[in-house]
Design a protein around this motif. Structure first.
Motif, short mmCIF file in Angstrom:
data_model
loop_
_atom_site.label_atom_id
_atom_site.label_comp_id
_atom_site.label_asym_id
_atom_site.label_seq_id
_atom_site.Cartn_x
_atom_site.Cartn_y
_atom_site.Cartn_z
N VAL A 135 43.85 40.50 55.08
CA VAL A 135 44.62 41.64 54.59
C VAL A 135 43.60 42.76 54.40
N THR A 136 43.69 43.77 55.26
CA THR A 136 42.65 44.80 55.27
C THR A 136 42.97 46.02 54.44
N GLU A 146 46.74 45.23 38.04
CA GLU A 146 45.75 44.60 38.90
C GLU A 146 46.46 43.63 39.83
N VAL A 147 45.85 43.37 40.98
CA VAL A 147 46.44 42.45 41.94
C VAL A 147 46.25 41.03 41.42
N ALA A 148 47.33 40.29 41.29
CA ALA A 148 47.26 38.89 40.85
C ALA A 148 47.05 37.98 42.05
N ARG A 149 47.72 38.29 43.15
CA ARG A 149 47.64 37.44 44.34
C ARG A 149 48.35 38.18 45.48
N VAL A 150 47.90 37.96 46.68
CA VAL A 150 48.58 38.49 47.86
C VAL A 150 49.14 37.29 48.63
N ASP A 151 50.44 37.27 48.83
CA ASP A 151 51.10 36.20 49.57
C ASP A 151 51.56 36.75 50.92
#
Length: 163
Positions: A135-136, A146-151
């Motif tokens: 994921v760029t 804040e980002v917790a996780r990218v699915d």
């Protein structure tokens, strides 16, 4: 030699089981300790559902799938209890919750960083190793967040004769 477990999309990325026994024996011995270590009281129902969840290695289940397995295994548990248990396991980090299309919630026993293939024809999930997806760019995050996780979910379907 310890047995290993793999998923369809992670063949070759085998992980040894912690206790060095067959998965079902490993789970039978360790579910109570796993629950205690995560802060959950190891009730009979939680242990029984934990054994069903973890005895087959990494997998994806819905509450309905787990409830059906419990009924076949003669574990007396209501669907509501299955839902509550899955959510409790998720809250303490024993499961990962995946809401796909908002219509179905899956629970993943693999809590490591990874993504998923959704096989639309079969309505099933397969793991994709986290390093296999890059994921760029992520949109600017709102202040105070804040980002917790990218699915990432990659949807698959069988090729048609015309494809």
């Amino acid at each position: 030699m310890a047995e290993t477990t793999t998923t369809a999309a992670t063949a070759g990325a085998e992980r040894p089981l912690d206790c060095g026994l067959r998965p079902s024996l490993c789970v039978a011995r360790d579910v109570g300790a796993m629950l205690r270590d995560s802060g959950l009281r190891p009730t009979r129902q939680r242990i029984a559902l934990g054994r069903l969840l973890y005895a087959k290695g990494d997998r994806h289940v819905t509450a309905e799938i787990l409830h059906e397995e419990a009924m076949r295994a003669r574990v007396p548990v209501s669907l509501a209890t299955v839902y509550n248990t899955l959510h409790q396991f998720t809250e303490v980090g024993l499961l990962r919750e995946l809401a796909i299309d908002g219509s179905k919630t899956w629970f993943d026993t693999n809590v490591t960083e990874h993504h998923h293939f959704l096989v639309e024809d079969d309505n099933r999930l397969l793991d994709i190793p986290g390093a296999a997806v890059a994921v760029t760019a992520i949109p600017e995050i709102p202040e105070g967040m804040e980002v917790a996780r990218v699915d990432v979910v990659v949807r698959l379907r069988r090729k048609t004769a015309l494809s």
